[in-house]
Scaffold this active site. Structure first.
Site, PDB file in Angstrom:
ATOM      1  N   ARG A   1      -4.144  -8.921  -4.513  1.00 42.21           N
ATOM      2  CA  ARG A   1      -4.336  -8.471  -5.901  1.00 42.21           C
ATOM      3  C   ARG A   1      -3.278  -7.429  -6.271  1.00 42.21           C
ATOM      4  NH1 ARG A   1      -9.956  -6.361  -7.263  1.00 42.21           N
ATOM      5  NH2 ARG A   1      -9.128  -6.548  -9.383  1.00 42.21           N
TER       6      ARG A   1
ATOM      7  N   CYS B   1      -7.728   1.825  -8.163  1.00 42.94           N
ATOM      8  CA  CYS B   1      -8.098   0.503  -7.646  1.00 42.94           C
ATOM      9  C   CYS B   1      -8.186  -0.436  -8.836  1.00 42.94           C
ATOM     10  CB  CYS B   1      -9.415   0.577  -6.865  1.00 42.94           C
ATOM     11  SG  CYS B   1     -10.777   1.303  -7.803  1.00 42.94           S
TER      12      CYS B   1
END
Length: 284
Positions: A183, A240
């Protein structure tokens, strides 16, 4: 007082202690009802359920109409009220747990410190560790008296999206992204509409804080692994996807004796919502 981690054995000795509040933080980013259903099927004795979406996050859109990310910080007054409803007072030891290595319980840990409550810890190893020492899960939800917790000076730092934007030019702070490497690189993005990372951010997958048994690595090992990522922990920014797993990295830093890094609560979900903000892809 427990301020970072607590073992299953130590927690088991306090499940009936009236000065302790245990909070179940189980969650699934792709299935928001999974946590509450798991809690209803069995939980640690005297635990209450803490919803990541509803209790530990605020409104996704601010009063100015701007999207603040998938899990923005709750309003402080709202968080205080929620904690009181769970029976938390200023002298309460709070313990959070989940079934994901602290992935979600660390968010609770950070939020309690955000409002100045130091007596908060995460069950090291989560439910797996609890059951590994022979402790049961129960069904009844115990009633709790109302708490009286008050807001005190914050023990944490948070930065806004504008501060992260300003940091792009000067690179005064090292930004560390807690998401999985794919990701971070912009591959296999299934949660946010845009793949990639904040330019200049380094990658430290939160699961790298854990040993093979699902517990946190010891302080010496964590310090050795984290120190090369930045010269000084107080100058670092943790982020994040939505400000949840970044708290796991912040907890690891605290365990390692490297406190002082800041949380970017909006994280990638807020960052990528504005096409004017730059996006990097690949390994660096």
């Amino acid at each position: 007082m427990y301020t970072t981690l607590i073992s299953a054995t130590d927690l088991a000795a306090h499940v009936t202690d009236s000065q302790w509040v245990i909070l179940d933080c189980r969650h699934d980013l792709l299935n928001p009802d999974a946590g509450s259903k798991a809690f209803a099927a069995g939980h640690i004795q005297n635990a209450r359920f803490a919803s990541i979406d509803n209790d530990l996050s605020g409104a996704k859109t601010g009063p100015d109409g701007i999207f603040r990310g998938r899990h923005p910080l709750p309003e402080r007054a709202a968080l205080i009220e929620t904690l009181r409803s769970w029976g938390v007072s200023d002298d309460t030891q709070v313990v959070g747990y989940d079934a994901h290595g602290g992935m979600y319980a660390a968010r609770l840990w950070w939020l309690l410190r955000w409002i100045g409550h130091p007596a908060v810890a995460v069950l090291d190893g989560g439910l797996a560790a609890w059951q590994a020492v022979g402790e049961p899960l129960v069904l009844p939800v115990a009633p709790s008296a109302r708490g009286t917790i008050t807001e005190r000076p914050s023990l944490t730092q948070a930065v806004s999206v504008n501060e992260v934007v300003a940091n792009l030019a000067i690179q005064a702070r090292t930004v560390v992204d807690a998401r999985a490497a794919d990701r971070y690189r912009g591959e296999n993005e299934i949660v946010d509409p845009v793949g990639g990372h904040i330019p200049g951010a380094r990658n430290r997958f939160f699961k790298d804080n854990l040993a093979a048994d699902g517990r946190f690595k010891d302080a010496t090992q964590l310090k050795a692994e984290w120190t090369p990522l930045f010269a000084s922990a107080p100058q670092a920014i943790m982020q994040c996807g939505s400000g949840v797993t970044a708290c796991h990295n912040l907890l690891a830093l605290e365990v390692a004796g490297l406190p002082g890094a800041a949380l970017y609560p909006g994280s990638w979900s807020e960052w990528c919502a504005d096409a004017a903000r730059p996006v990097a892809t690949g390994a660096g």
